[in-house]
Design a protein around this motif. Structure first.
Motif, PDB file in Angstrom:
ATOM      1  N   THR A 143       1.087  -1.040  -0.194  1.00 11.67           N
ATOM      2  CA  THR A 143       0.226  -0.161  -0.204  1.00 11.67           C
ATOM      3  C   THR A 143       1.025   1.446   0.015  1.00 11.67           C
ATOM      4  N   GLY A 144       2.091   1.422   0.585  1.00 14.80           N
ATOM      5  CA  GLY A 144       2.668   2.363   1.229  1.00 14.80           C
ATOM      6  C   GLY A 144       3.174   2.526  -0.447  1.00 14.80           C
ATOM      7  N   TRP A 145       4.480   2.152  -1.145  1.00 16.65           N
ATOM      8  CA  TRP A 145       4.367   2.406  -2.656  1.00 16.65           C
ATOM      9  C   TRP A 145       3.593   2.374  -3.708  1.00 16.65           C
ATOM     10  N   LEU A 146       2.093   1.662  -3.416  1.00 17.93           N
ATOM     11  CA  LEU A 146       1.465   1.790  -4.408  1.00 17.93           C
ATOM     12  C   LEU A 146       1.257   3.567  -4.264  1.00 17.93           C
ATOM     13  N   THR A 147       1.116   3.470  -2.565  1.00 19.41           N
ATOM     14  CA  THR A 147       0.414   5.236  -3.018  1.00 19.41           C
ATOM     15  C   THR A 147       1.100   5.961  -3.053  1.00 19.41           C
ATOM     16  N   VAL A 148       2.979   5.703  -3.777  1.00 18.81           N
ATOM     17  CA  VAL A 148       4.048   6.931  -3.517  1.00 18.81           C
ATOM     18  C   VAL A 148       4.045   6.664  -5.255  1.00 18.81           C
ATOM     19  N   SER A 151       0.988   8.290  -6.227  1.00 15.55           N
ATOM     20  CA  SER A 151       0.658  10.012  -6.511  1.00 15.55           C
ATOM     21  C   SER A 151       1.410  10.896  -7.088  1.00 15.55           C
ATOM     22  N   GLN A 152       1.834  10.647  -8.304  1.00 17.08           N
ATOM     23  CA  GLN A 152       2.092  11.462  -9.281  1.00 17.08           C
ATOM     24  C   GLN A 152       1.492  11.498 -10.776  1.00 17.08           C
ATOM     25  N   PRO A 153       1.004  10.327 -11.387  1.00 21.54           N
ATOM     26  CA  PRO A 153       0.400   9.710 -12.651  1.00 21.54           C
ATOM     27  C   PRO A 153      -0.876   9.997 -11.926  1.00 21.54           C
ATOM     28  N   THR A 154      -1.702  10.079 -10.617  1.00 24.98           N
ATOM     29  CA  THR A 154      -3.211  10.488 -10.440  1.00 24.98           C
ATOM     30  C   THR A 154      -3.401  12.049  -9.972  1.00 24.98           C
ATOM     31  N   CYS A 155      -2.387  12.528  -9.905  1.00 23.80           N
ATOM     32  CA  CYS A 155      -2.770  13.859  -9.056  1.00 23.80           C
ATOM     33  C   CYS A 155      -1.821  14.729  -9.861  1.00 23.80           C
ATOM     34  N   ALA A 171     -10.240   8.170 -25.495  1.00 22.14           N
ATOM     35  CA  ALA A 171      -9.905   6.951 -25.093  1.00 22.14           C
ATOM     36  C   ALA A 171      -8.182   6.167 -24.498  1.00 22.14           C
ATOM     37  N   GLY A 172      -7.442   7.072 -26.222  1.00 23.93           N
ATOM     38  CA  GLY A 172      -6.381   6.453 -26.202  1.00 23.93           C
ATOM     39  C   GLY A 172      -5.289   6.963 -24.839  1.00 23.93           C
ATOM     40  N   LEU A 173      -5.926   8.385 -24.632  1.00 26.02           N
ATOM     41  CA  LEU A 173      -4.872   8.616 -23.063  1.00 26.02           C
ATOM     42  C   LEU A 173      -6.145   7.714 -21.963  1.00 26.02           C
ATOM     43  N   ALA A 174      -7.118   7.408 -21.936  1.00 29.04           N
ATOM     44  CA  ALA A 174      -7.542   6.375 -20.957  1.00 29.04           C
ATOM     45  C   ALA A 174      -6.914   5.165 -21.535  1.00 29.04           C
ATOM     46  N   TRP A 175      -6.512   4.474 -21.981  1.00 31.68           N
ATOM     47  CA  TRP A 175      -5.735   3.470 -21.680  1.00 31.68           C
ATOM     48  C   TRP A 175      -4.128   3.294 -21.305  1.00 31.68           C
ATOM     49  N   LEU A 176      -3.857   4.107 -22.384  1.00 30.46           N
ATOM     50  CA  LEU A 176      -1.983   4.582 -21.550  1.00 30.46           C
ATOM     51  C   LEU A 176      -2.612   4.360 -19.926  1.00 30.46           C
ATOM     52  N   ALA A 177      -3.348   5.850 -19.389  1.00 29.22           N
ATOM     53  CA  ALA A 177      -2.811   5.851 -18.360  1.00 29.22           C
ATOM     54  C   ALA A 177      -3.653   3.791 -17.184  1.00 29.22           C
ATOM     55  N   ALA A 178      -4.462   3.237 -17.670  1.00 31.43           N
ATOM     56  CA  ALA A 178      -4.739   2.311 -16.659  1.00 31.43           C
ATOM     57  C   ALA A 178      -3.204   1.678 -17.567  1.00 31.43           C
ATOM     58  N   ALA A 179      -2.855   1.094 -18.350  1.00 30.50           N
ATOM     59  CA  ALA A 179      -1.816   0.472 -18.603  1.00 30.50           C
ATOM     60  C   ALA A 179      -0.575   0.807 -17.762  1.00 30.50           C
ATOM     61  N   LEU A 180       0.141   2.012 -17.891  1.00 26.17           N
ATOM     62  CA  LEU A 180       1.022   2.879 -17.156  1.00 26.17           C
ATOM     63  C   LEU A 180       0.410   2.619 -15.568  1.00 26.17           C
ATOM     64  N   LEU A 181      -0.404   2.756 -14.532  1.00 28.80           N
ATOM     65  CA  LEU A 181      -1.148   2.635 -13.720  1.00 28.80           C
ATOM     66  C   LEU A 181      -1.519   1.328 -13.063  1.00 28.80           C
ATOM     67  N   ALA A 182      -1.648  -0.322 -13.761  1.00 24.36           N
ATOM     68  CA  ALA A 182      -1.202  -1.590 -13.787  1.00 24.36           C
ATOM     69  C   ALA A 182      -0.135  -1.658 -13.341  1.00 24.36           C
ATOM     70  N   ALA A 183       1.138  -1.074 -14.469  1.00 23.13           N
ATOM     71  CA  ALA A 183       2.389  -1.366 -14.701  1.00 23.13           C
ATOM     72  C   ALA A 183       2.730  -0.747 -13.305  1.00 23.13           C
ATOM     73  N   LEU A 184       2.664   0.161 -12.303  1.00 23.56           N
ATOM     74  CA  LEU A 184       3.210   0.406 -11.140  1.00 23.56           C
ATOM     75  C   LEU A 184       2.348  -0.281 -10.617  1.00 23.56           C
ATOM     76  N   THR A 185       1.063  -0.757 -10.391  1.00 19.77           N
ATOM     77  CA  THR A 185       0.884  -1.928  -9.288  1.00 19.77           C
ATOM     78  C   THR A 185       1.743  -2.764  -9.055  1.00 19.77           C
TER      79      THR A 185
END
Length: 209
Positions: A143-148, A151-155, A171-185
């Motif tokens: 949770t700590g790492w995921l919050t870190v 914090s920047q790409p979502t805010c 829609a394309g940017l949304a898919w890019l954001a989803a892929a980035l957040l999945a990778a960070l997870t």
């Protein structure tokens, strides 16, 4: 979502993630939580007063209170050394509300990027519930790492883009954001499995413990 407030949410999420990782003392993080919490309660109140009954404007402002109440709660709890269970169970309510705001972003506001971002926030609040409400300590580092990482790409990034006129939801940017957040997870999960690095403990902290 008010972009000025969102900018500072990125700062407080970063600090709170570091707090969960043991890098920042809880009392030290309290002040910024209180500052940002107050901002995220004052801003929607002003927006609602100025809305003149416009239901869309009121709806857009209402989600800010989720952040405001969360950070005020965390700040007060850290300063008063309160048990964290209340924050955890409140986070369960907020996680559910965030899922609703995600759906509204997709289908009411036609902003799929913030639809994805709200889902990311819902995940964070769900983890806060698990860690603080249910006492799932094994999830603390994740949770700590995921919050870190979130914090920047979502805010911070979308806030700066919106403030400078560069935010163009698609829609394309949304898919890019989803892929980035999945990778960070995934990266957060890998880091959470590693043993925490040993750190020297200040004498005052050791005595207090």
């Amino acid at each position: 979502m008010n972009q000025v407030g969102l900018l500072y949410v990125g700062a407080v999420l970063l600090l709170n993630g570091l707090m969960l990782l043991g890098r920042v003392p809880a009392r030290s993080a309290a002040a910024l939580n209180l500052f940002v919490g107050a901002l995220q309660c004052l801003t929607p109140t002003v927006l609602i007063i100025q809305a003149g009954g416009d239901q869309d404007a009121i709806l857009g402002a209402s989600g800010l209170y989720l952040f405001g109440f969360t950070y005020l709660y965390v700040g007060v709890a850290n300063l008063a050394n309160l048990e964290p269970a209340g924050i955890g169970w409140f986070s369960l309510f907020v996680a559910g509300a965030a899922v609703v705001y995600s759906g509204l972003s997709f289908w009411h506001d036609h902003d799929p990027v913030f639809g994805v971002i709200w889902l990311a926030w819902a995940l964070l609040w769900a983890l806060f519930f698990a860690v603080l409400g249910l006492g799932a300590e094994r999830l603390t580092r994740f949770t700590g790492w995921l919050t870190v990482f979130f914090s920047q790409p979502t805010c911070t990034v979308p806030a700066f883009l919106a403030l400078t006129g560069g935010y163009r939801p698609s829609a394309g940017l949304a898919w890019l954001a989803a892929a980035l957040l999945a990778a960070l997870t995934g990266v957060a999960a890998l880091l959470a499995r590693r043993a925490p690095e040993p750190r020297s403990v200040p004498a005052a902290t050791a005595a207090a413990a």
